[in-house]
Design a protein around this motif. Sequence first.
Motif, PDB file in Angstrom:
ATOM      1  N   ALA A   1       2.309   7.805  -5.849  1.00  0.00           N
ATOM      2  CA  ALA A   1       3.270   6.815  -6.007  1.00  0.00           C
ATOM      3  C   ALA A   1       3.556   6.749  -4.309  1.00  0.00           C
ATOM      4  CB  ALA A   1       5.288   7.410  -5.864  1.00  0.00           C
ATOM      5  N   VAL A   2       2.836   5.187  -4.142  1.00  0.00           N
ATOM      6  CA  VAL A   2       1.946   4.497  -3.258  1.00  0.00           C
ATOM      7  C   VAL A   2       3.310   3.596  -2.804  1.00  0.00           C
ATOM      8  CG1 VAL A   2       0.129   5.638  -3.101  1.00  0.00           C
ATOM      9  CG2 VAL A   2       0.610   3.305  -4.660  1.00  0.00           C
TER      10      VAL A   2
ATOM     11  N   THR B   1       8.022   1.020  -9.383  1.00  0.00           N
ATOM     12  CA  THR B   1       6.775   2.150  -8.985  1.00  0.00           C
ATOM     13  C   THR B   1       5.049   1.691  -9.043  1.00  0.00           C
ATOM     14  OG1 THR B   1       8.134   3.731  -8.989  1.00  0.00           O
ATOM     15  CG2 THR B   1       5.719   4.443  -8.442  1.00  0.00           C
ATOM     16  N   ILE B   2       4.706   1.682  -7.826  1.00  0.00           N
ATOM     17  CA  ILE B   2       3.012   1.589  -7.637  1.00  0.00           C
ATOM     18  C   ILE B   2       2.446   2.513  -7.500  1.00  0.00           C
ATOM     19  CG2 ILE B   2       1.000  -0.082  -6.365  1.00  0.00           C
ATOM     20  CD1 ILE B   2       3.895  -1.967  -5.783  1.00  0.00           C
ATOM     21  N   TRP B   3       1.672   3.023  -8.414  1.00  0.00           N
ATOM     22  CA  TRP B   3       1.107   4.220  -8.425  1.00  0.00           C
ATOM     23  C   TRP B   3      -0.772   3.934  -7.975  1.00  0.00           C
ATOM     24  CZ3 TRP B   3       3.490   8.664  -9.112  1.00  0.00           C
ATOM     25  CH2 TRP B   3       4.778   7.834 -10.610  1.00  0.00           C
ATOM     26  N   ALA B   4      -0.807   4.985  -6.574  1.00  0.00           N
ATOM     27  CA  ALA B   4      -2.534   4.874  -6.492  1.00  0.00           C
ATOM     28  C   ALA B   4      -3.584   4.633  -7.343  1.00  0.00           C
ATOM     29  CB  ALA B   4      -2.612   6.350  -6.270  1.00  0.00           C
ATOM     30  N   SER B   5      -3.093   4.909  -9.102  1.00  0.00           N
ATOM     31  CA  SER B   5      -4.041   4.041 -10.013  1.00  0.00           C
ATOM     32  C   SER B   5      -4.240   3.006 -10.218  1.00  0.00           C
ATOM     33  CB  SER B   5      -2.990   5.616 -11.361  1.00  0.00           C
ATOM     34  OG  SER B   5      -2.482   4.844 -11.943  1.00  0.00           O
ATOM     35  N   ASP B   6      -2.578   2.748  -9.763  1.00  0.00           N
ATOM     36  CA  ASP B   6      -3.030   0.937  -9.801  1.00  0.00           C
ATOM     37  C   ASP B   6      -3.167   0.334  -9.046  1.00  0.00           C
ATOM     38  OD1 ASP B   6      -0.480   1.443 -11.866  1.00  0.00           O
ATOM     39  OD2 ASP B   6       1.136   1.205 -10.673  1.00  0.00           O
ATOM     40  N   VAL B   7      -3.376   0.523  -8.438  1.00  0.00           N
ATOM     41  CA  VAL B   7      -4.306   0.241  -7.134  1.00  0.00           C
ATOM     42  C   VAL B   7      -5.722  -0.123  -7.095  1.00  0.00           C
ATOM     43  CG1 VAL B   7      -4.956  -0.205  -4.674  1.00  0.00           C
ATOM     44  CG2 VAL B   7      -2.426   0.411  -5.370  1.00  0.00           C
ATOM     45  N   LYS B   8      -6.083   1.678  -7.499  1.00  0.00           N
ATOM     46  CA  LYS B   8      -7.217   1.628  -7.256  1.00  0.00           C
ATOM     47  C   LYS B   8      -8.310   0.709  -9.775  1.00  0.00           C
ATOM     48  CE  LYS B   8     -11.284   3.564  -8.515  1.00  0.00           C
ATOM     49  NZ  LYS B   8     -11.504   4.751  -9.145  1.00  0.00           N
ATOM     50  N   ARG B   9      -7.216   0.593 -10.122  1.00  0.00           N
ATOM     51  CA  ARG B   9      -7.586  -0.370 -10.854  1.00  0.00           C
ATOM     52  C   ARG B   9      -7.296  -1.832 -10.901  1.00  0.00           C
ATOM     53  NH1 ARG B   9      -3.298   0.509 -14.278  1.00  0.00           N
ATOM     54  NH2 ARG B   9      -4.115   2.370 -14.263  1.00  0.00           N
ATOM     55  N   GLU B  10      -6.744  -2.248  -9.525  1.00  0.00           N
ATOM     56  CA  GLU B  10      -7.157  -4.002  -9.464  1.00  0.00           C
ATOM     57  C   GLU B  10      -8.447  -3.758  -8.343  1.00  0.00           C
ATOM     58  OE1 GLU B  10      -6.435  -7.888  -8.265  1.00  0.00           O
ATOM     59  OE2 GLU B  10      -5.827  -5.990  -9.600  1.00  0.00           O
ATOM     60  N   ALA B  11      -8.373  -2.500  -7.243  1.00  0.00           N
ATOM     61  CA  ALA B  11     -10.038  -3.321  -7.258  1.00  0.00           C
ATOM     62  C   ALA B  11     -10.894  -2.646  -7.529  1.00  0.00           C
ATOM     63  CB  ALA B  11      -9.993  -1.433  -5.684  1.00  0.00           C
ATOM     64  N   VAL B  12     -10.982  -2.032  -8.593  1.00  0.00           N
ATOM     65  CA  VAL B  12     -12.101  -2.432  -9.093  1.00  0.00           C
ATOM     66  C   VAL B  12     -12.664  -3.204 -10.176  1.00  0.00           C
ATOM     67  CG1 VAL B  12     -13.248  -0.736 -11.845  1.00  0.00           C
ATOM     68  CG2 VAL B  12     -12.376   0.662 -10.337  1.00  0.00           C
TER      69      VAL B  12
ATOM     70  N   GLU C   1      -1.890  -6.731  -1.766  1.00  0.00           N
ATOM     71  CA  GLU C   1      -1.887  -7.600  -2.915  1.00  0.00           C
ATOM     72  C   GLU C   1      -1.477  -6.941  -4.713  1.00  0.00           C
ATOM     73  OE1 GLU C   1      -6.413  -7.989  -3.666  1.00  0.00           O
ATOM     74  OE2 GLU C   1      -6.316  -8.479  -1.570  1.00  0.00           O
ATOM     75  N   VAL C   2      -1.285  -5.815  -4.475  1.00  0.00           N
ATOM     76  CA  VAL C   2      -0.591  -5.467  -5.682  1.00  0.00           C
ATOM     77  C   VAL C   2       0.794  -6.182  -5.726  1.00  0.00           C
ATOM     78  CG1 VAL C   2       0.366  -3.913  -7.470  1.00  0.00           C
ATOM     79  CG2 VAL C   2      -2.098  -4.290  -6.600  1.00  0.00           C
ATOM     80  N   VAL C   3       1.637  -5.483  -4.936  1.00  0.00           N
ATOM     81  CA  VAL C   3       2.349  -5.855  -3.846  1.00  0.00           C
ATOM     82  C   VAL C   3       2.721  -6.911  -4.603  1.00  0.00           C
ATOM     83  CG1 VAL C   3       4.567  -5.623  -2.217  1.00  0.00           C
ATOM     84  CG2 VAL C   3       3.349  -3.972  -2.444  1.00  0.00           C
ATOM     85  N   ASP C   4       2.553  -8.082  -3.769  1.00  0.00           N
ATOM     86  CA  ASP C   4       2.478  -9.477  -4.075  1.00  0.00           C
ATOM     87  C   ASP C   4       2.582 -10.067  -5.045  1.00  0.00           C
ATOM     88  OD1 ASP C   4       2.322 -10.094  -1.370  1.00  0.00           O
ATOM     89  OD2 ASP C   4       0.558 -10.590  -0.986  1.00  0.00           O
TER      90      ASP C   4
END
Length: 319
Positions: free
Chosen positions: A38-39, A46-57, A81-84
């Motif tokens: 959880a980040v 909750t936003i998870w590290a995998s959510d951020v990685k998926r957006e970066a990909v 950006e994911v938070v926004d």
Amino acid sequence: MRHFRHPLTLLAFAGLLVLAACGRGGGDERPPEPGDRAVARVQNQTIWASDVKREAVAQGLVGEGEPLDVTSDLFRRVLDEVVDQKLLAREAERRGLDNSALAQRRLEATRERILGDMLVENVVNGAISDQAVQTLYQEQLRLARTSEEIRVRLILSRTRQEADAVIGILGQGATFEAVAQERSIDEATRYSGGDLGYSTIDVMPQAYANALRDAPAGTTVGPFQTEGGWAVLRVEDRRRESPPTLEQARPQIVRYLTYEGVRQLLEELRGKAEVEVLLAADDRQAQEPASAPAVAAPAPAAAPATQPAAPAPASKAAP
């Protein structure tokens, strides 16, 4: 005051609405992937590290199999950006924008796209084994052994007479590199002594390929006419093409195997499904949906000061 780092695409926004709609019941605090972390938390979601990685990909910032360090500046930027995005999705829900029929259709289309991607990940990507990659790599090696690379230098002249003069100067013992720097009109290579580097016959212009096909290393070829002028070439070296290593070739091989797997999967699914296209091949009268932007009618042409009389219609023959 918050500022958006990057503009949001409609697809990303719709995708987050889908995720938000699925999580209205309070959310699941279990990690979506083993070892996930959880980040951040946005309004109890909750936003998870995998959510951020998926957006970066998705943005092409990292590859599918590349790591993304949670302490890096890139991770923090994409996290912001994911938070926004989640804040925008929640505000859209609060305003009821997800309740219209059009919104539901768009959300469903995004849901189907996500499910299709997951099917590819599970069925196609799961079938891409190291053995399949190795087999295709060995096949490429076999084909590469039949290819030869040639290193060539070029002196390009405007006329046949200038090219003949180049041959004369080279015959007097001048080095090819020096003559190329002094006389070649090819600005891309003259300052490197005319060096074209290594390439294979199949990617060369036809005139070059014809001249170099049987020329051994150390020989001078030409002059012959090309689209850019009259060329004189020197064959510096001939060698077997150096194939990439397995690790260098792996991303391209995986992409090819993925494409082939998706193609075969779609062929199988289309063979089982009943698909009916409702548009005729010559259907030119199809109307745009009501949501399509209106097209302004062209302004009428100004009438001439004196209009000629319209011609009388041709008389029809009696049937």
